[in-house]
Design a protein around this motif. Structure first.
Motif, PDB file in Angstrom:
ATOM      1  N   LYS A 216      56.931  36.106  45.121  1.00 27.41           N
ATOM      2  CA  LYS A 216      56.316  37.429  44.983  1.00 27.41           C
ATOM      3  C   LYS A 216      57.165  38.240  44.008  1.00 27.41           C
ATOM      4  O   LYS A 216      58.183  38.811  44.380  1.00 27.41           O
ATOM      5  N   LEU A 217      56.725  38.266  42.744  1.00 29.60           N
ATOM      6  CA  LEU A 217      57.475  38.959  41.710  1.00 29.60           C
ATOM      7  C   LEU A 217      56.767  40.239  41.281  1.00 29.60           C
ATOM      8  O   LEU A 217      55.551  40.370  41.417  1.00 29.60           O
ATOM      9  N   GLU A 218      57.533  41.166  40.750  1.00 30.55           N
ATOM     10  CA  GLU A 218      56.996  42.413  40.233  1.00 30.55           C
ATOM     11  C   GLU A 218      57.776  42.797  38.987  1.00 30.55           C
ATOM     12  O   GLU A 218      58.774  42.155  38.643  1.00 30.55           O
ATOM     13  N   VAL A 219      57.316  43.834  38.312  1.00 27.26           N
ATOM     14  CA  VAL A 219      57.971  44.300  37.089  1.00 27.26           C
ATOM     15  C   VAL A 219      58.450  45.727  37.308  1.00 27.26           C
ATOM     16  O   VAL A 219      57.686  46.582  37.754  1.00 27.26           O
ATOM     17  N   ALA A 220      59.720  45.946  37.000  1.00 20.33           N
ATOM     18  CA  ALA A 220      60.303  47.291  37.078  1.00 20.33           C
ATOM     19  C   ALA A 220      60.581  47.772  35.659  1.00 20.33           C
ATOM     20  O   ALA A 220      61.122  47.028  34.833  1.00 20.33           O
ATOM     21  N   THR A 233      48.963  55.671  39.954  1.00 20.97           N
ATOM     22  CA  THR A 233      48.988  54.398  40.670  1.00 20.97           C
ATOM     23  C   THR A 233      47.612  53.758  40.635  1.00 20.97           C
ATOM     24  O   THR A 233      46.582  54.438  40.718  1.00 20.97           O
ATOM     25  N   GLY A 234      47.610  52.448  40.503  1.00 21.14           N
ATOM     26  CA  GLY A 234      46.357  51.712  40.423  1.00 21.14           C
ATOM     27  C   GLY A 234      45.943  51.367  39.010  1.00 21.14           C
ATOM     28  O   GLY A 234      45.083  50.496  38.810  1.00 21.14           O
ATOM     29  N   GLN A 235      46.519  52.047  38.002  1.00 25.06           N
ATOM     30  CA  GLN A 235      46.168  51.729  36.617  1.00 25.06           C
ATOM     31  C   GLN A 235      46.592  50.304  36.273  1.00 25.06           C
ATOM     32  O   GLN A 235      47.617  49.816  36.735  1.00 25.06           O
ATOM     33  N   GLU A 236      45.780  49.660  35.451  1.00 22.10           N
ATOM     34  CA  GLU A 236      46.060  48.276  35.072  1.00 22.10           C
ATOM     35  C   GLU A 236      46.919  48.234  33.824  1.00 22.10           C
ATOM     36  O   GLU A 236      46.704  48.979  32.866  1.00 22.10           O
ATOM     37  N   THR A 250      48.077  40.446  33.771  1.00 27.34           N
ATOM     38  CA  THR A 250      47.819  41.850  34.080  1.00 27.34           C
ATOM     39  C   THR A 250      48.501  42.200  35.401  1.00 27.34           C
ATOM     40  O   THR A 250      48.835  41.330  36.202  1.00 27.34           O
ATOM     41  N   GLY A 251      48.716  43.464  35.587  1.00 27.46           N
ATOM     42  CA  GLY A 251      49.326  43.947  36.814  1.00 27.46           C
ATOM     43  C   GLY A 251      48.875  45.364  37.094  1.00 27.46           C
ATOM     44  O   GLY A 251      48.376  46.060  36.207  1.00 27.46           O
ATOM     45  N   ALA A 252      49.023  45.787  38.317  1.00 23.94           N
ATOM     46  CA  ALA A 252      48.615  47.130  38.724  1.00 23.94           C
ATOM     47  C   ALA A 252      49.844  48.001  38.926  1.00 23.94           C
ATOM     48  O   ALA A 252      50.866  47.542  39.458  1.00 23.94           O
ATOM     49  N   THR A 272      56.854  50.681  38.859  1.00 19.10           N
ATOM     50  CA  THR A 272      56.787  49.306  39.348  1.00 19.10           C
ATOM     51  C   THR A 272      55.358  48.794  39.236  1.00 19.10           C
ATOM     52  O   THR A 272      54.413  49.491  39.627  1.00 19.10           O
ATOM     53  N   PHE A 273      55.216  47.583  38.709  1.00 22.95           N
ATOM     54  CA  PHE A 273      53.912  46.941  38.562  1.00 22.95           C
ATOM     55  C   PHE A 273      53.881  45.652  39.376  1.00 22.95           C
ATOM     56  O   PHE A 273      54.818  44.846  39.312  1.00 22.95           O
ATOM     57  N   THR A 274      52.821  45.456  40.111  1.00 24.34           N
ATOM     58  CA  THR A 274      52.599  44.163  40.759  1.00 24.34           C
ATOM     59  C   THR A 274      51.994  43.212  39.738  1.00 24.34           C
ATOM     60  O   THR A 274      51.366  43.641  38.766  1.00 24.34           O
ATOM     61  N   LEU A 275      52.178  41.919  39.944  1.00 25.46           N
ATOM     62  CA  LEU A 275      51.655  40.909  39.020  1.00 25.46           C
ATOM     63  C   LEU A 275      50.472  40.199  39.655  1.00 25.46           C
ATOM     64  O   LEU A 275      50.562  39.728  40.798  1.00 25.46           O
TER      65      LEU A 275
END
Length: 392
Positions: A216-220, A233-236, A250-252, A272-275
């Motif tokens: 479970k990775l994300e982008v900071a 929040t929620g923007q792609e 893509t990430g949210a 922070t973006f989820t992947l």
């Protein structure tokens, strides 16, 4: 300048006429000489004046004309970021002591509750033995008080204190064994066998062993305070990898930090973006670039943003009309990354003047949005000659 030169020339001519024999000098010759000198002086003045004007224009920068176009204007927020685990944990000993065993290494996968390391529990066990002895003594005193049918309140209090001491001592013994608080991969071991380990009551800011869920990775990332106001929040967002040219996903936008960080008078906000998915070869710690579209206007007239001059709420462009430059007021809409929407005052196809920095070289043409080779405006030409054409 020209009049002064002519006056000087006339004075010289007058002296020449006085030095020549008057009867032998035809009047027509005098007139012709004066006219020739006047023409030469005017030409010299014009050459000097226009030469200075051309030099001034060259120093201010290069210009070219480009046709306003019709299409899409897009505004984005971009930032550099880092891939990290979305779920991490730091495991620390509850009991201080000398490390006697480390059973994992970086890269090992562990399960929740698995033993990771131990410290010497000799002192903790001695404390437990003493607490248990005090507990036995307190219980015996309570039993005697009950048998004598006397007041047992003080004996009961001592038993309660002894019970609490035993629980604390048992926790001390258990705290000498470090267990995984969650399943994951070992990312750091901050100690060695034979070294000392501090309990959680210390001021250590890192755990003895760090664990991360690498599935479970994300982008900071960090964005400027101006860009932070454009994000929700929620923007792609689109994520690309520096080390993996073919990787893109893509990430949210999951979070925008409520508090800013200021360094060298530069204010930024963490995001922070989820992947949505993990491309092949992705690892925690890799550097990425995130781009979020925050505005888009379709089927509009637009120009390169360098063509627009703004002063407060007033916006103008310089338009070529019948070979002349005319400043025209316009109403602008969306300001994109390199282009600006023109809502009123300009039509697609009209030629506008763009001033380029004087350091810009025209070797190989001008590139970038709005210029030939940069996917910008069609047509247009460099003022005073040069390359023409170009495409969107």
């Amino acid at each position: 300048m020209a009049r002064g030169w002519l006056r000087g020339s006339a004075s010289k001519l007058s002296r020449m006429r006085r030095s020549l024999p008057r009867p032998g000098l035809p009047p027509a010759l005098v007139v012709n000489v004066v006219l020739a000198l006047a023409v030469a002086g005017t030409a010299a003045w014009a050459y000097t004046s226009f030469g200075k004007a051309e030099a001034a224009e060259s120093a201010s920068g290069n210009t070219r004309t480009i046709a306003a176009a019709e299409g899409t204007v897009t505004a984005t927020v971009s930032a550099d970021g880092t891939v990290r685990s979305a779920s991490t944990a730091s495991a620390s000993f509850d009991t201080s002591g000398t490390v006697t065993d480390i059973r994992v290494k970086v890269g090992d996968k562990v399960k929740k509750g698995q033993v990771l390391a131990t410290v010497d529990d000799t002192a903790a066990r001695r404390k437990l033995d003493a607490a248990q002895a005090d507990q036995d003594a307190a219980q015996a005193a309570l039993d005697r008080a009950e048998d004598a049918d006397s007041d047992t309140s003080e004996a009961e209090a001592q038993v309660s204190q002894a019970d609490a001491a035993v629980e604390e001592a048992e926790d001390g013994v258990a705290g000498a064994t470090l267990k995984a608080p969650k399943a994951g991969t070992i990312t750091a071991v901050n100690g060695t066998v034979g070294g000392s380990a501090s309990g959680t009551s210390s001021k250590d800011t890192t755990g003895f062993i760090d664990i991360a869920d690498l599935t479970k990775l994300e982008v900071a990332a960090e964005v400027s305070e101006t860009d932070a106001t454009k994000l929700k929040t929620g923007q792609e967002g689109t994520i690309t990898w520096n080390a993996l040219p073919a990787a893109e996903t893509t990430g949210a936008l999951a979070t925008v930090d409520p508090n800013a960080t200021s360094e060298n008078n530069v204010v930024t906000y963490g995001v922070t973006f989820t992947l949505d998915e993990l491309p092949d070869g992705v690892r925690a710690g890799q550097s990425v670039k995130v781009s979020v579209t925050v505005g888009q206007a379709d089927n509009v007239v637009y120009v390169n943003s360098a063509a627009v001059t703004s002063a407060g709420n007033r916006h103008t462009v310089t338009v070529m009309e019948n070979g002349q430059r005319v400043v025209r007021a316009v109403e602008i809409g969306l300001k994109g990354d390199a282009t600006t929407e023109i809502k009123d005052g300009l039509a697609a196809g009209e030629q506008v003047v763009v001033t380029l920095p004087s350091t810009t070289s025209n070797q190989g043409g001008f590139t970038g949005p709005g210029f030939p080779g940069g996917g910008g405006f069609p047509g247009g030409g460099r003022t005073g000659g040069g390359r023409t054409g170009g495409g969107r």
